[in-house]
Design an enzyme around this catalytic site. Structure first.
Site, PDB file in Angstrom:
ATOM      1  N   SER A 262       0.950 -10.615  -3.408  1.00 16.08           N
ATOM      2  CA  SER A 262       1.563 -10.387  -3.976  1.00 16.08           C
ATOM      3  C   SER A 262       2.177  -9.335  -4.448  1.00 16.08           C
ATOM      4  O   SER A 262       2.741  -7.956  -3.130  1.00 16.08           O
ATOM      5  CB  SER A 262       0.197  -9.900  -4.937  1.00 16.08           C
ATOM      6  OG  SER A 262      -0.248  -8.074  -4.247  1.00 16.08           O
ATOM      7  N   LYS A 263       3.081  -8.497  -5.378  1.00 16.39           N
ATOM      8  CA  LYS A 263       4.317  -8.004  -5.560  1.00 16.39           C
ATOM      9  C   LYS A 263       3.466  -6.396  -5.505  1.00 16.39           C
ATOM     10  O   LYS A 263       3.717  -5.216  -4.596  1.00 16.39           O
ATOM     11  CB  LYS A 263       4.429  -7.412  -6.673  1.00 16.39           C
ATOM     12  CG  LYS A 263       5.695  -6.626  -7.306  1.00 16.39           C
ATOM     13  CD  LYS A 263       5.599  -6.454  -8.662  1.00 16.39           C
ATOM     14  CE  LYS A 263       6.353  -5.189  -9.131  1.00 16.39           C
ATOM     15  NZ  LYS A 263       6.518  -4.361  -8.862  1.00 16.39           N
ATOM     16  N   ARG A 264       1.764  -6.091  -5.677  1.00 17.42           N
ATOM     17  CA  ARG A 264       1.208  -4.786  -5.126  1.00 17.42           C
ATOM     18  C   ARG A 264       1.742  -4.669  -3.964  1.00 17.42           C
ATOM     19  O   ARG A 264       1.427  -3.817  -3.311  1.00 17.42           O
ATOM     20  CB  ARG A 264      -0.019  -4.986  -6.127  1.00 17.42           C
ATOM     21  CG  ARG A 264      -0.245  -5.196  -7.209  1.00 17.42           C
ATOM     22  CD  ARG A 264      -1.725  -4.468  -7.589  1.00 17.42           C
ATOM     23  NE  ARG A 264      -1.990  -3.474  -7.085  1.00 17.42           N
ATOM     24  CZ  ARG A 264      -3.154  -3.521  -6.355  1.00 17.42           C
ATOM     25  NH1 ARG A 264      -3.995  -4.807  -7.488  1.00 17.42           N
ATOM     26  NH2 ARG A 264      -4.185  -2.953  -6.027  1.00 17.42           N
TER      27      ARG A 264
END
Ligand code: GLU
Length: 519
Positions: A262-264
């Site tokens: 994910s972007k996180r």
């Protein structure tokens, strides 16, 4: 049946920046198409107007341009199967919705969201299907007159796919083999909504793949659950003979821990998950991109290709053309690949080293500008030349052969700063300085300074002609101490080259400062 020309497509929805996993999907499609002499189509699936994000389509096109992945037809590329933007194909979908309705493979339903919610509250695990459709407000339970009257009055409706229960549906997947599910677990999916006169993803996707003569659907694993429904739709239309072969690619996984990348993860560990920097049009938030981080497109392509596939030996560095030769869709992994961002930097390092001096120049220029350094093109070229030869593979002041571990152009700044900025302090604990600046050194440097002041021709040859004999005569070996004075550390190119680059005045200034400071 005659062999059909291979045609594959990448069909993103313009809902934001392109995720790096999407880039890999597109890459595998590209490799597969090229290796079969086929076509690669770029289709925009923008039928969900609520999720549309302005700028996303241009972003995706620019990303592929940067990466060097070329499409044969599609949005912005032209072709004979257009339009390639689904929002421009309403007439086509309307026609095919009618085909299904006329064949009794679909029906019209008027149930409002409130009515559906009420049913969900009333019946546990409610699903709109063969068991429940008989108790709902649709064209199967209402008279034709009532249905027509409601439509004439402008009542919103949807068209639902009438799924026959109790059938084993087989999805024949190139990567996963046969995946069988029973049609009873599927619901009567909405295919079309009168409210915006648009089809849903499922209908548009199948109609377009058919009309665009797509032969292979290579896409992310997240679409596998839709595949049985898609198989049933092909059958309902009578297109089973030309149904594309499916290949569902395993997910890209988090570098650490479990689950989807994910972007996180990228934010936490400091790597981009998008090809280009993305400026969110709503929030204004900026997400980093591989391009802006200083990655070379070849490096990104190479490391992505190996996340889920490998050529069967331990070859890691491959050009796009080589990958086209070696790629094997059936050998793609069924299991997700952990996203190895450290390896990504390693690939960039490899590709940076492969570059010619001239190719470094633009990246280096950017690095200097970012540091506020004004340098002429000649100066930059000169530094690039010296660095390539002497700094990336260099002999340090202790005589050891070393290699600089440059992964990004920005890594060049700490290695080249001394060309543009004089040392302002000296680390007395530094090994090189300790070893090479002794009690007698300041005095030797003072002698050398007066020799240098007398040099008229300050080119490499001009300096050599004066300094070499002086060193010989006096027995002074000034090189390492001179490096301390000009660079401030045990790094850098040949001293004469460096001095010629800096010029006589700057050399004198730096030597004077070192003598005063180090004593
Ligand atoms: N529009 C879908 C997406 O955003 C396409 C899925 C498919 O390839 O069928 O990925």
């Amino acid at each position: 049946m005659a062999e059909r020309k291979v045609r594959v497509r990448f069909a993103p929805s313009p809902t934001g920046p392109l995720h790096i996993g999407g880039v890999r999907t597109a890459l595998y499609n590209y490799l597969f198409a090229k290796q079969h002499g086929g076509d690669f189509i770029f289709r925009i699936e923008d039928t969900d107007s609520t999720r549309f994000v302005p700028g996303a389509e241009d972003y995706i096109i620019e990303s592929f341009k940067w990466l060097g992945i070329k499409f044969d037809e599609g949005v912005s590329f032209g072709g004979n199967h257009g339009p390639y933007r689904q929002s421009e194909r309403r007439d086509i979908y309307r026609k095919y919705v009618k085909v299904l309705l006329d064949a009794d493979k679909a029906y019209i339903a008027f149930d409002t969201p409130e009515e559906l919610d009420a049913k969900r509250a009333e019946i546990e695990n409610f699903q709109y299907d063969a068991q429940t459709r008989g108790m709902m407000r649709n064209s199967l339970t209402m008279s034709k007159e009532d249905v027509d009257a409601l439509i004439a009055a402008g009542t919103p409706y949807v068209v639902r796919f009438k799924i026959e229960p109790g059938r084993d549906v087989v999805v024949n997947d190139i990567i996963r083999g046969e995946v069988t599910i029973n049609s009873s677990i599927l619901d009567d999916k909405v295919l079309y909504k009168s409210a915006d006169d648009l089809p849903t993803y499922h209908l548009a996707n199948i109609v377009d793949d058919h009309l665009m003569e797509v032969t292979h659907v290579i896409r992310g694993e997240e679409w596998l659950p839709s595949a049985p429904l898609h198989v049933l739709l092909y059958e309902a239309f009578g297109w089973a003979d030309t149904m594309p072969r499916f290949a569902h690619l395993a997910l890209l996984l988090k570098p650490i821990g479990n689950g989807k990348l994910s972007k996180r993860d990228g934010d936490k560990l400091g790597f981009p998950v998008f090809p280009l920097e993305w400026h969110d049009p709503k929030s204004g938030a900026i997400s980093s991109g591989y391009r802006e981080k200083g990655y070379l497109p070849e490096a990104v392509i190479n490391f992505l290709a190996l996340l889920g596939w490998n050529p069967g030996n331990d070859q890691e560095l491959m050009s796009l053309d080589e990958m086209v030769q070696l790629f094997d869709l059936s050998k793609c992994s069924k299991n997700g690949a952990k996203f190895d961002y450290v390896k990504a930097a390693w690939f960039n390092h490899q590709y940076l080293l492969k570059q010619e001096d001239a190719e470094w120049a633009p990246a280096f220029d950017k690095v200097l500008k970012a540091e506020g350094i004004e340098a002429t093109a000649e100066q930059e070229a000169e530094v690039v030349r010296m660095m390539k030869l002497k700094v990336i593979e260099y002999v340090d002041g202790l005589g050891n052969k070393k290699k600089r571990n440059i992964s990004f152009a920005s890594d060049l700044w700490p290695l080249t700063k001394f060309f543009f900025v004089a040392p302002t302090e000296f680390d007395r604990e530094d090994k090189f300085i300790k070893k090479n600046w002794k009690e007698t050194t300041a005095d030797e440097m003072r002698q050398m300074l007066s020799v240098i002041e007398g040099i008229a021709d300050f080119t490499v040859e001009g300096q050599k002609a004066v300094i070499d004999p002086w060193a010989e005569q006096t027995g002074i070996k000034p090189w390492n101490a001179w490096r301390v004075a000009l660079v401030g550390a045990g790094q850098g190119p040949d001293m004469y080259e460096l001095a010629a680059f800096l010029g006589k005045d700057e050399v004198i200034k730096r030597m004077t400062f070192a003598i005063e400071t180090l004593g």
